[in-house]
Every structure is written in C-alpha cells, then in structure tokens.
Design a protein around this motif. Structure first.
Motif, PDB file in Angstrom:
ATOM      1  N   PRO A  85       0.808  -1.227   0.000  1.00  0.00           N
ATOM      2  CA  PRO A  85       0.000   0.000   0.000  1.00  0.00           C
ATOM      3  C   PRO A  85       0.843   1.279   0.000  1.00  0.00           C
ATOM      4  O   PRO A  85       0.469   2.270  -0.625  1.00  0.00           O
ATOM      5  CB  PRO A  85      -0.821  -0.110   1.286  1.00  0.00           C
ATOM      6  N   LEU A  86       1.990   1.258   0.678  1.00  0.00           N
ATOM      7  CA  LEU A  86       2.849   2.438   0.676  1.00  0.00           C
ATOM      8  C   LEU A  86       3.557   2.629  -0.657  1.00  0.00           C
ATOM      9  O   LEU A  86       4.006   3.732  -0.970  1.00  0.00           O
ATOM     10  CB  LEU A  86       3.861   2.359   1.819  1.00  0.00           C
ATOM     11  N   LEU A  87       3.668   1.560  -1.437  1.00  0.00           N
ATOM     12  CA  LEU A  87       4.275   1.670  -2.776  1.00  0.00           C
ATOM     13  C   LEU A  87       3.249   2.021  -3.847  1.00  0.00           C
ATOM     14  O   LEU A  87       3.602   2.113  -5.021  1.00  0.00           O
ATOM     15  CB  LEU A  87       4.975   0.363  -3.149  1.00  0.00           C
ATOM     16  N   ALA A  88       1.994   2.207  -3.482  1.00  0.00           N
ATOM     17  CA  ALA A  88       0.957   2.517  -4.465  1.00  0.00           C
ATOM     18  C   ALA A  88       1.268   3.788  -5.267  1.00  0.00           C
ATOM     19  O   ALA A  88       1.118   3.790  -6.495  1.00  0.00           O
ATOM     20  CB  ALA A  88      -0.407   2.612  -3.794  1.00  0.00           C
ATOM     21  N   PRO A  89       1.718   4.887  -4.650  1.00  0.00           N
ATOM     22  CA  PRO A  89       2.064   6.060  -5.468  1.00  0.00           C
ATOM     23  C   PRO A  89       3.229   5.796  -6.426  1.00  0.00           C
ATOM     24  O   PRO A  89       3.227   6.278  -7.562  1.00  0.00           O
ATOM     25  CB  PRO A  89       2.432   7.129  -4.434  1.00  0.00           C
ATOM     26  N   THR A  90       4.193   5.009  -5.984  1.00  0.00           N
ATOM     27  CA  THR A  90       5.324   4.663  -6.852  1.00  0.00           C
ATOM     28  C   THR A  90       4.848   3.813  -8.024  1.00  0.00           C
ATOM     29  O   THR A  90       5.249   4.025  -9.165  1.00  0.00           O
ATOM     30  CB  THR A  90       6.394   3.902  -6.040  1.00  0.00           C
ATOM     31  N   THR A  91       3.973   2.853  -7.734  1.00  0.00           N
ATOM     32  CA  THR A  91       3.431   2.004  -8.789  1.00  0.00           C
ATOM     33  C   THR A  91       2.627   2.830  -9.781  1.00  0.00           C
ATOM     34  O   THR A  91       2.731   2.631 -10.995  1.00  0.00           O
ATOM     35  CB  THR A  91       2.561   0.894  -8.171  1.00  0.00           C
ATOM     36  N   PHE A  92       1.853   3.772  -9.286  1.00  0.00           N
ATOM     37  CA  PHE A  92       1.077   4.642 -10.169  1.00  0.00           C
ATOM     38  C   PHE A  92       2.003   5.467 -11.051  1.00  0.00           C
ATOM     39  O   PHE A  92       1.775   5.584 -12.261  1.00  0.00           O
ATOM     40  CB  PHE A  92       0.163   5.564  -9.364  1.00  0.00           C
ATOM     41  N   LEU A 153      -2.972  12.210 -23.521  1.00  0.00           N
ATOM     42  CA  LEU A 153      -3.645  13.112 -22.581  1.00  0.00           C
ATOM     43  C   LEU A 153      -4.844  12.426 -21.935  1.00  0.00           C
ATOM     44  O   LEU A 153      -5.041  12.506 -20.717  1.00  0.00           O
ATOM     45  CB  LEU A 153      -4.077  14.389 -23.303  1.00  0.00           C
ATOM     46  N   ALA A 154      -5.632  11.718 -22.730  1.00  0.00           N
ATOM     47  CA  ALA A 154      -6.806  11.017 -22.193  1.00  0.00           C
ATOM     48  C   ALA A 154      -6.393   9.911 -21.225  1.00  0.00           C
ATOM     49  O   ALA A 154      -6.984   9.770 -20.143  1.00  0.00           O
ATOM     50  CB  ALA A 154      -7.639  10.448 -23.334  1.00  0.00           C
ATOM     51  N   LEU A 155      -5.393   9.129 -21.582  1.00  0.00           N
ATOM     52  CA  LEU A 155      -4.939   8.054 -20.696  1.00  0.00           C
ATOM     53  C   LEU A 155      -4.397   8.605 -19.383  1.00  0.00           C
ATOM     54  O   LEU A 155      -4.676   8.064 -18.305  1.00  0.00           O
ATOM     55  CB  LEU A 155      -3.876   7.210 -21.390  1.00  0.00           C
ATOM     56  N   THR A 156      -3.641   9.685 -19.453  1.00  0.00           N
ATOM     57  CA  THR A 156      -3.094  10.276 -18.239  1.00  0.00           C
ATOM     58  C   THR A 156      -4.199  10.832 -17.354  1.00  0.00           C
ATOM     59  O   THR A 156      -4.182  10.642 -16.131  1.00  0.00           O
ATOM     60  CB  THR A 156      -2.084  11.377 -18.595  1.00  0.00           C
ATOM     61  N   SER A 157      -5.180  11.498 -17.938  1.00  0.00           N
ATOM     62  CA  SER A 157      -6.259  12.062 -17.118  1.00  0.00           C
ATOM     63  C   SER A 157      -7.112  10.967 -16.481  1.00  0.00           C
ATOM     64  O   SER A 157      -7.532  11.096 -15.329  1.00  0.00           O
ATOM     65  CB  SER A 157      -7.120  13.017 -17.942  1.00  0.00           C
ATOM     66  N   VAL A 158      -7.351   9.871 -17.204  1.00  0.00           N
ATOM     67  CA  VAL A 158      -8.092   8.752 -16.620  1.00  0.00           C
ATOM     68  C   VAL A 158      -7.306   8.150 -15.464  1.00  0.00           C
ATOM     69  O   VAL A 158      -7.873   7.850 -14.402  1.00  0.00           O
ATOM     70  CB  VAL A 158      -8.407   7.686 -17.692  1.00  0.00           C
ATOM     71  N   GLN A 159      -6.014   7.989 -15.628  1.00  0.00           N
ATOM     72  CA  GLN A 159      -5.197   7.430 -14.561  1.00  0.00           C
ATOM     73  C   GLN A 159      -5.147   8.374 -13.359  1.00  0.00           C
ATOM     74  O   GLN A 159      -5.179   7.933 -12.217  1.00  0.00           O
ATOM     75  CB  GLN A 159      -3.789   7.135 -15.063  1.00  0.00           C
ATOM     76  N   LEU A 160      -5.080   9.670 -13.599  1.00  0.00           N
ATOM     77  CA  LEU A 160      -5.072  10.623 -12.485  1.00  0.00           C
ATOM     78  C   LEU A 160      -6.379  10.586 -11.717  1.00  0.00           C
ATOM     79  O   LEU A 160      -6.400  10.660 -10.490  1.00  0.00           O
ATOM     80  CB  LEU A 160      -4.776  12.034 -12.992  1.00  0.00           C
ATOM     81  N   ARG A 161      -7.490  10.484 -12.419  1.00  0.00           N
ATOM     82  CA  ARG A 161      -8.785  10.388 -11.729  1.00  0.00           C
ATOM     83  C   ARG A 161      -8.882   9.103 -10.925  1.00  0.00           C
ATOM     84  O   ARG A 161      -9.445   9.079  -9.846  1.00  0.00           O
ATOM     85  CB  ARG A 161      -9.929  10.467 -12.717  1.00  0.00           C
ATOM     86  N   PHE A 162      -8.348   8.025 -11.472  1.00  0.00           N
ATOM     87  CA  PHE A 162      -8.387   6.751 -10.764  1.00  0.00           C
ATOM     88  C   PHE A 162      -7.585   6.816  -9.475  1.00  0.00           C
ATOM     89  O   PHE A 162      -8.007   6.320  -8.446  1.00  0.00           O
ATOM     90  CB  PHE A 162      -7.853   5.631 -11.667  1.00  0.00           C
ATOM     91  N   VAL A 163      -6.419   7.426  -9.521  1.00  0.00           N
ATOM     92  CA  VAL A 163      -5.568   7.470  -8.339  1.00  0.00           C
ATOM     93  C   VAL A 163      -6.096   8.453  -7.304  1.00  0.00           C
ATOM     94  O   VAL A 163      -5.847   8.300  -6.115  1.00  0.00           O
ATOM     95  CB  VAL A 163      -4.102   7.781  -8.716  1.00  0.00           C
TER      96      VAL A 163
END
Length: 180
Positions: A85-92, A153-163
């Motif tokens: 769980p602490l590596l979640a930001p690194t994985t993202f 741009l779309a893939l990055t924004s979807v990933q940002l919303r997910f995180v």
C-alpha cells in the motif's frame, strides 16, 4: 539484440538448442517479431523500474515495519498490508510513465523490425515517422501526432482520476506526551 535473436547463429538459438528446441524465425514468423520487441523493451526499462521501486522501498518508514514485527506479522503479511500500500504512489508513477513511454516507442522498432513483418510491430509513433519522413506526407504525420497527443492526454487524465479515489498515505503525526 539483433545477434541474440538471429535464428541461425544467435544466442537464443544456442540456448534453445540446449533444450532440444529450434529457434523460431524471430524476424518473419508471427507472433515472434512482437515478442522479440517486447522482450527488448522490458529489458531496456528494467533498470529504471527497479531503481524507482528501490527508492520507494527506502521511503517505507522503518517504524511501521518494526511495529508489524512486534505484532507478530509474517513477512508476507507485512508486504501485503504495509509495503505494497505504501508503494501505491510509486506504482502509479511507473504505470503512467511506462505506458506513455511504450506508446511512444520508436527506437527499438526502427532498429530491429522497421515495423514489419506486415506491420505487426508498427506503433502509432513509428507510423508518424514513416508518414512524415519516409513518405513525405507531413499532413498525415501531423494528424497522427495530434491523435497520439490526445490519446496520451486522455490516458493520463483517466489514470489521475483513478488514483485520486485511492487513499493517500502521509506520515503519522508525532505523538504528544500525556499531560500530568
């Protein structure tokens, strides 16, 4: 890498020969050209990913690991409940950067397969190069580059919303001593 995957004299041919197997036609027979490019791409980025994960592992607070050990948590439980769980930001971060890098891959495809056979390893980035510099069609290349930009741009924004929906971990506040 071209020598490693050479079907007659390459290293892969020798290694497969030790096990009684014959080397496939890495450059001409489907799906081997794509497999070859993926293997080289993974090898190319392995050091980068390992270095980023190493930095993430070094950022895990030792106090949490010690507390888990005192509570009797097994190493597997500590990994599953604390470290991952602490590596979640690194994985993202790695997910975003590696996805963007893979969609922009050009160098390996150009040097190893030149998009072939029959376009099986052609990516949008390689197609932009072919249209712009080989075929001399700057309009098609510009349109492809615009589509690639919008896709990234779309893939990055979807990933940002997910995180953003996931929890963010911050260091625990310092404990105040009890008042007398």
């Amino acid at each position: 890498w071209l020598f490693i995957f050479d079907p007659r004299y390459g290293l892969m041919s020798t290694v497969l020969g030790w096990f009684g197997a014959t080397s496939p036609q890495w450059y001409t027979a489907e799906p081997w050209p794509l497999v070859m490019v993926v293997v080289v791409y993974l090898w190319k980025h392995l050091g980068y990913v390992a270095l980023i994960y190493l930095a993430g592992l070094q950022a895990v607070p030792q106090a949490l690991l010690d507390a888990a050990a005192l509570d009797g948590a097994s190493p597997a439980r500590t990994l599953r409940s604390i470290v991952l769980p602490l590596l979640a930001p690194t994985t993202f971060f790695l997910l975003v950067t590696m996805l963007l890098a893979s969609l922009q891959s050009f160098d390996i495809i150009r040097s190893m397969t030149q998009g072939g056979p029959l376009g099986s390893t052609t990516t949008l980035m390689y197609q932009i190069y072919v249209e712009g510099f080989v075929n001399g069609r700057a309009g098609y290349a510009s349109a492809g580059a615009t589509i690639l930009f919008l896709l990234l741009l779309a893939l990055t924004s979807v990933q940002l919303r997910f995180v953003e929906r996931k929890g963010h971990y911050a260091p625990a506040p310092a404990l105040r001593p009890a008042r007398p």
